[in-house]
Every structure is written in structure tokens, then in C-alpha cells.
Design a protein around this motif. Sequence first.
Motif: not given
Length: 415
Positions: A57-60, A62, A68, A73
Amino acid sequence: MPATPTTPAKQALSHLRVLDLTRVLAGPWCAQNLADLGADVIKIERPGAGDDTRHWGPPYLRDAEGRDTSEAAYYLAANRNKRSVTLDIASAEGQQIIRELARQSDVVLENYKVGQLKKYGLDYESLKREKPDLIYCSVTGFGQDGPYAQRAGYDFIIQGMGGFMSITGERDDQPGGGPQKAGVAISDLMTGMYATIAVMAALTHRDRTGEGQYIDMALLDVQVAMLANMNTNYLASGQAPKRWGNAHPNIVPYQTFATSDGYIIVAVGNDGQYRRFVEAGGRPDLHQDERFAANPMRVRHRDTLVPLLAEMVKTKTKQEWIDALEAAGVPCGPINDLDEVFDNPQVQARGLRVDLPHPSGGTVRLVGSPMKMSATPPRCDAPPPTLGQHTEQVLRDMLGYSEQQIGELRGKGTI
């Protein structure tokens, strides 16, 4: 609105247990399919680190406060409905626990390098002695034999080696021409799908005969096999297919076009559809012209016709074209980004988005299984597990370990 998660009363594979020693994508994708269908999937991960994709990641994900978490993801995409156990399989204690778990499992999945698990006594022949009817599936880049068996296999490389990129991308004589990979790891994903089918076939054979078996899945094998008609086109003609980008070698127009505010796909399949297409664009002359009236002529004169069509399509918006062509019976569709995909009423009606509470306190948004089954529908009721979330539960409830034994294993770093 996103679909509401449900837990069906029965699932097709609820009688099965899968010991999942895989990581990244191909193996976890297979394991997730089996978990969706009800199997109890126990995912073995490295203590302190876990599946490599947890860190991609990111994204992670939340948490409830919008911060985060440590859940990438990428990891979330392939690990729902599983239980996570952390275990150091390089240790004698860890190897013993794997053997104990294998004795209570129907399927073992692994994607280690060829021969790596043999030195731990966790290869098929070793675990077969523990459970003779075991189904054991290995996933590697190139398979268990052949001159490339020891090589590491990466999806991107396999897409190139397996021929996919030779037929994917814009034409070499066009701006931006050249090979392109797919936007997702298709050789990984398709290997996971083929592995799922192979495991199910092996289980059916076991149910009939009592015999387990070994499954050898290779990304390269799958990538070559999935080229389908392109393979047979080559084998029949001796001519390697070329890249055509978003066009078709035998049908015109059958491609993407830029509208005034986006892109559409127009898939004209016959001369009547072509006539209605150009009439909808206010250019009936492009059908009356003998160079363009019939498909063989349009293919021959594509370099003249396509720029004229492109100019015509730019005069309307994406939605105006879709409305006009659907009314005229001309096959067409938008090229949606993922905002538009998940806002699509058909996608919503099919329940493809599922929101689940996550142990972090937040909500994880997932894509549910596309398998729709009337009697044994897939489940999507358990979010991808946090690292080691079920270690103590599995050791205590499945293997009968005491709290003292669990504490000693944790002290040694085995779990």
C-alpha cells in the motif's frame, strides 16, 4: 446501495477444510473462492510480517476515525472469509503444527519455490503419509519440471512470455503502439481460477474413490492456455496474431471512439447496424458510399473510414451516443471508471459491493463473489482477517493445545 452481507444456511463446501500456505495472489485467489463456497480456510502467515500483500500500500483500510490501518487494500482483495494463523514453518514446532493441521484438512494449497517445502517435510509425499486422501495443490510460475522450474514466476513476466502482450496493445504503426500488460494480474487470477477447478475435480474424484492426489499449477501453462482462439488461429494458419489495440482485425467499426466527454465502445456486427450507427450520427452518406457499405469494404478502407467516424462521434456526449445507439439497436457501451462501475444500477442490483465490519473498528468495502447459486449461495460474512487473528483459537480448539503450550510457542516466536 451496497448489498447487505448474509450468511446462507448452507454452503456447498462447508464440510471441507483448506490449509492455505499461499501468499500474494494466485494461491490466495483460489483459497478465497473455496472460502466463499463455505470451506473453512486456515491461512498460515509468517509471524510479525504475514502475507506480502499486507504491506502493498497505500491505499490501506481506514479505521472508524479515518486513520490508516496496517491492512493494505491489495491484501483485502483476496483474503475474505478466511482464518489467519501465524506460524514459523522453518521451526520444528511449526512444522509439527502444519502436519497436525494437514491431518484435519482436505486440501493443502502452497506456492513456495519448487522443492522448498520438502526440506521441511511439508511436501506432498510427506503430508500424504499423514493423510493419504489429501488433495495437495502447488502453484508456481513454471511448474514442477522443465528447464524453467527453478525460476521465480511474476505475473508481468508471464504475460510477456506467454504471448498475451504480443496481442495486447495499440497497433505498432499507431501512436502509442506496442505491447501492453493487462490492468490486473490476469495470469495470477486465472491460475487461481484454474486451481479452484482442479481442486474441485480432485475432491470429486476423492469422494468417488477415496484417493487423494497432487495438483501442479503453473502460471505460464495457464497464460498460454487462456489465449483460446488466438492460439488456434496461430496453430491453424502458422501466422502469429498481431496487436490491434481496441480495434478488430475482421470487423469495422468494432472499437472505441472518443465522444465529446469520454469514450464509448461501438461493436457493429453487420451492415444494418453500421447503417443505423452512421444515421444516428447524421452521416448517412458514410453508408451510401460504396467503399463503406459492406464490412469487407470497410475493413479494406478502414484507414479512411475510421477517422471520419471518429470525427462524427465527437459531436455528441457519451450518454447521448449510448441513448441513441441503444434506441437504434446498435451494440454499444461506455468505458467506465470504477466510480461509474459501482454507481451502475446493474452492478448495484447484482449486489457486487459488500460492506463488512472490521476488527479495526472501521468498515471494509469488498467485492462479493460473482457466483450466483440458488441452493448454496457463496458467503461474504467474514472480513479478511488481521494477522494472526485466529492463531490461539485454531491451536486450542482444533489441536487441543493448552494455554501454557500456546504461551511457550509465542515465547519462542513460533507463532
